[in-house]
Design a protein around this motif. Structure first.
Motif, PDB file in Angstrom:
ATOM      1  N   ALA A 184     130.403  66.031  29.323  1.00 14.72           N
ATOM      2  CA  ALA A 184     129.491  65.479  30.334  1.00 14.72           C
ATOM      3  C   ALA A 184     128.689  66.536  31.086  1.00 14.72           C
ATOM      4  CB  ALA A 184     130.301  64.658  31.345  1.00 14.72           C
ATOM      5  N   ALA A 185     128.447  67.677  30.489  1.00 16.72           N
ATOM      6  CA  ALA A 185     127.712  68.736  31.179  1.00 16.72           C
ATOM      7  C   ALA A 185     126.211  68.576  30.993  1.00 16.72           C
ATOM      8  CB  ALA A 185     128.156  70.101  30.651  1.00 16.72           C
ATOM      9  N   GLU A 186     125.453  69.250  31.843  1.00 13.74           N
ATOM     10  CA  GLU A 186     124.008  69.323  31.667  1.00 13.74           C
ATOM     11  C   GLU A 186     123.681  70.266  30.510  1.00 13.74           C
ATOM     12  OE1 GLU A 186     121.732  67.581  33.282  1.00 13.74           O
ATOM     13  OE2 GLU A 186     123.288  66.552  34.440  1.00 13.74           O
ATOM     14  N   ALA A 187     122.521  70.055  29.899  1.00 16.16           N
ATOM     15  CA  ALA A 187     122.131  70.891  28.761  1.00 16.16           C
ATOM     16  C   ALA A 187     122.060  72.364  29.138  1.00 16.16           C
ATOM     17  CB  ALA A 187     120.782  70.418  28.209  1.00 16.16           C
ATOM     18  N   ALA A 188     121.591  72.677  30.348  1.00 16.76           N
ATOM     19  CA  ALA A 188     121.482  74.070  30.777  1.00 16.76           C
ATOM     20  C   ALA A 188     122.849  74.711  30.938  1.00 16.76           C
ATOM     21  CB  ALA A 188     120.706  74.151  32.092  1.00 16.76           C
ATOM     22  N   GLN A 189     123.828  73.933  31.377  1.00 14.67           N
ATOM     23  CA  GLN A 189     125.183  74.460  31.534  1.00 14.67           C
ATOM     24  C   GLN A 189     125.793  74.784  30.169  1.00 14.67           C
ATOM     25  OE1 GLN A 189     127.832  71.741  33.518  1.00 14.67           O
ATOM     26  NE2 GLN A 189     129.518  73.199  33.646  1.00 14.67           N
ATOM     27  N   VAL A 190     125.535  73.931  29.182  1.00 14.88           N
ATOM     28  CA  VAL A 190     126.023  74.185  27.827  1.00 14.88           C
ATOM     29  C   VAL A 190     125.369  75.450  27.273  1.00 14.88           C
ATOM     30  CG1 VAL A 190     126.078  73.318  25.461  1.00 14.88           C
ATOM     31  CG2 VAL A 190     126.533  71.763  27.365  1.00 14.88           C
ATOM     32  N   ARG A 191     124.084  75.570  27.450  1.00 18.16           N
ATOM     33  CA  ARG A 191     123.375  76.747  26.939  1.00 18.16           C
ATOM     34  C   ARG A 191     123.878  78.024  27.609  1.00 18.16           C
ATOM     35  NH1 ARG A 191     118.553  79.584  28.044  1.00 18.16           N
ATOM     36  NH2 ARG A 191     117.336  80.160  26.205  1.00 18.16           N
ATOM     37  N   ASP A 192     124.179  77.946  28.884  1.00 18.06           N
ATOM     38  CA  ASP A 192     124.708  79.104  29.607  1.00 18.06           C
ATOM     39  C   ASP A 192     126.058  79.524  29.040  1.00 18.06           C
ATOM     40  OD1 ASP A 192     124.595  80.963  31.971  1.00 18.06           O
ATOM     41  OD2 ASP A 192     126.396  79.848  32.509  1.00 18.06           O
ATOM     42  N   ALA A 193     126.895  78.557  28.695  1.00 18.76           N
ATOM     43  CA  ALA A 193     128.199  78.871  28.112  1.00 18.76           C
ATOM     44  C   ALA A 193     128.043  79.515  26.735  1.00 18.76           C
ATOM     45  CB  ALA A 193     129.054  77.610  28.013  1.00 18.76           C
ATOM     46  N   ILE A 194     127.104  79.017  25.939  1.00 18.17           N
ATOM     47  CA  ILE A 194     126.851  79.611  24.629  1.00 18.17           C
ATOM     48  C   ILE A 194     126.322  81.033  24.783  1.00 18.17           C
ATOM     49  CG2 ILE A 194     125.460  79.470  22.537  1.00 18.17           C
ATOM     50  CD1 ILE A 194     127.611  77.370  22.547  1.00 18.17           C
ATOM     51  N   ALA A 195     125.447  81.258  25.749  1.00 17.04           N
ATOM     52  CA  ALA A 195     124.920  82.604  25.986  1.00 17.04           C
ATOM     53  C   ALA A 195     126.046  83.557  26.378  1.00 17.04           C
ATOM     54  CB  ALA A 195     123.850  82.564  27.067  1.00 17.04           C
ATOM     55  N   PHE A 196     126.963  83.094  27.200  1.00 18.82           N
ATOM     56  CA  PHE A 196     128.123  83.900  27.591  1.00 18.82           C
ATOM     57  C   PHE A 196     128.924  84.297  26.347  1.00 18.82           C
ATOM     58  CE2 PHE A 196     132.500  84.527  28.867  1.00 18.82           C
ATOM     59  CZ  PHE A 196     132.418  85.198  30.082  1.00 18.82           C
ATOM     60  N   ALA A 197     129.176  83.315  25.477  1.00 23.80           N
ATOM     61  CA  ALA A 197     129.931  83.592  24.249  1.00 23.80           C
ATOM     62  C   ALA A 197     129.183  84.567  23.346  1.00 23.80           C
ATOM     63  CB  ALA A 197     130.215  82.282  23.514  1.00 23.80           C
ATOM     64  N   CYS A 198     127.863  84.386  23.237  1.00 27.34           N
ATOM     65  CA  CYS A 198     127.060  85.304  22.415  1.00 27.34           C
ATOM     66  C   CYS A 198     127.156  86.732  22.937  1.00 27.34           C
ATOM     67  CB  CYS A 198     125.605  84.860  22.399  1.00 27.34           C
ATOM     68  SG  CYS A 198     125.268  83.424  21.361  1.00 27.34           S
ATOM     69  N   ALA A 199     127.131  86.897  24.251  1.00 30.85           N
ATOM     70  CA  ALA A 199     127.239  88.232  24.821  1.00 30.85           C
ATOM     71  C   ALA A 199     128.589  88.859  24.500  1.00 30.85           C
ATOM     72  CB  ALA A 199     127.026  88.169  26.331  1.00 30.85           C
ATOM     73  N   CYS A 200     129.650  88.062  24.509  1.00 26.26           N
ATOM     74  CA  CYS A 200     130.972  88.577  24.131  1.00 26.26           C
ATOM     75  C   CYS A 200     130.955  89.110  22.703  1.00 26.26           C
ATOM     76  CB  CYS A 200     132.027  87.476  24.257  1.00 26.26           C
ATOM     77  SG  CYS A 200     132.380  86.951  25.947  1.00 26.26           S
ATOM     78  N   GLY A 201     130.358  88.352  21.784  1.00 29.68           N
ATOM     79  CA  GLY A 201     130.280  88.785  20.394  1.00 29.68           C
ATOM     80  C   GLY A 201     129.430  90.023  20.229  1.00 29.68           C
ATOM     81  N   ALA A 202     128.297  90.083  20.925  1.00 30.13           N
ATOM     82  CA  ALA A 202     127.397  91.225  20.799  1.00 30.13           C
ATOM     83  C   ALA A 202     128.057  92.513  21.288  1.00 30.13           C
ATOM     84  CB  ALA A 202     126.117  90.953  21.582  1.00 30.13           C
ATOM     85  N   LEU A 203     128.815  92.427  22.366  1.00 31.16           N
ATOM     86  CA  LEU A 203     129.467  93.615  22.906  1.00 31.16           C
ATOM     87  C   LEU A 203     130.524  94.158  21.946  1.00 31.16           C
ATOM     88  CD1 LEU A 203     129.701  92.515  26.628  1.00 31.16           C
ATOM     89  CD2 LEU A 203     128.419  94.460  25.747  1.00 31.16           C
TER      90      LEU A 203
END
Length: 334
Positions: A287-306
């Motif tokens: 039940a999250a907003e689309a922006a909140q989901v995208r923010d979580a994916i961006a957080f995960a992407c940063a973990c992988g990139a590091l």
């Protein structure tokens, strides 16, 4: 108590020199790894409590794992010890670009490896302690490649379902671990796809498992609709954009452009970051907003990139402050 229970293989990635074969060329770099162990350590580094349920050999690598897990604060009550079979070492060939290829194994004394003998009966007591407080059970497909560990995996899935704990599945297809071909492996894996609430897979794994969907086989929303429980689906695919169907929203996001030393464990760091956010924000699943989901994916992407910027899967894993810094430096598209 652990919020995420990570079940499966803990092993050693034997990294060859860039461009060289770890079976023939040196020096080699032995790094503790295995997808569930990587995720457990990544979660702990981010501040989300985790437990590892795995079987290790009573050897130098096994004890090194125990020290690492205790140092990271990972719950170890689900560890099993094997006096006959060693901790598995996987030969990893690294291209000069940082991409890696999994080859054979080292250390087999004729009895197989400890991770193949994960004991279903021995999981009962730790799961009884851990499941009441758990938010997720994370599994991969590799335990299904061996009868004993496959039985253990299915027992954990059944107990999690009875306790109301959702299951996250990272497909993590590695043909070298299997004694059967891809089509038979697909048949073995298929029932598990219908028991998960979060499905994470790579692009080529989507091609393999969902070939029947034709041109839409890499569309997370179509994949979700093709499964009876309609899980959340995330496809991470190296340098290609991450695509998702999560919380009723679909989207895609290009990974951060970073200098790559070694891609080993990048997907596991991504998944640790996503599970970290799902534990903190359970509404992301429904039940999250689309922006909140995208923010979580961006957080995960940063973990992988590091993680790509260091050697091995565990040592380069970031904490929250490092992820926050990386996200500030990474100019996300609107």
């Amino acid at each position: 108590m652990a919020k995420v229970l990570c079940l499966g293989e803990a092993l050693v990635d034997r990294l060859g020199p860039p461009g060289g074969d770890p079976a023939l060329a040196g020096p080699v770099d032995d790094r503790l790894g295995g997808a569930p162990a990587n995720v457990a350590c990544g979660l702990a580094r981010l501040g989300t409590s985790a437990a590892l349920l795995a079987r290790l050999g009573e050897d130098e690598f096994g004890r090194a794992f125990e020290r690492l897990l205790l140092a990271r604060g990972v719950d170890t009550q689900g560890l099993q010890w094997d006096g006959w079979r060693p901790t598995r070492a996987v030969l990893v060939r690294r291209e000069r670009s940082g991409e890696r290829h999994f080859g054979g194994f080292a250390g087999d004394r004729g009895e197989g490896f400890a991770d193949q003998a994960l004991d279903a009966a021995a999981l009962g007591a730790p799961l009884a302690q851990l499941l009441p407080a758990a938010r997720w059970l994370l599994i991969g497909s590799l335990p299904l490649a061996s009868p004993a560990s496959g039985e253990a995996l299915w027992r954990a899935v059944a107990l999690a379902a009875a306790a109301g704990v959702p299951v996250a599945l990272d497909v993590n297809w590695r043909p070298s671990f299997w004694s059967v071909g891809p089509e038979e492996a697909k048949t073995i894996l298929a029932p598990l796809l219908e028991r998960t609430q979060l499905l994470k897979l790579a692009g080529e794994e989507a091609d393999w498992l969902f070939e029947r969907l034709g041109a839409s086989r890499r569309d997370p929303r179509v994949i979700a609709a093709a499964l009876p429980q309609a899980p959340a689906v995330v496809i991470s695919d190296g340098e290609a954009p991450v695509r998702w169907w999560l919380g009723g929203h679909s989207g895609e996001l290009a990974p951060a452009p970073v200098p790559v030393l070694d891609t080993t464990g990048a997907g596991d760091a991504f998944l640790a970051g996503l599970l970290h956010r799902l534990c903190a924000e359970p509404e992301l699943l429904a039940a999250a907003e689309a922006a909140q989901v995208r923010d979580a994916i961006a957080f995960a992407c940063a973990c992988g990139a590091l993680v790509c910027q260091g050697a091995g899967a565990i040592d380069p894993q970031p904490d929250q402050a490092q992820v926050a810094k990386a996200l500030k430096e990474w100019a996300l598209p609107p």
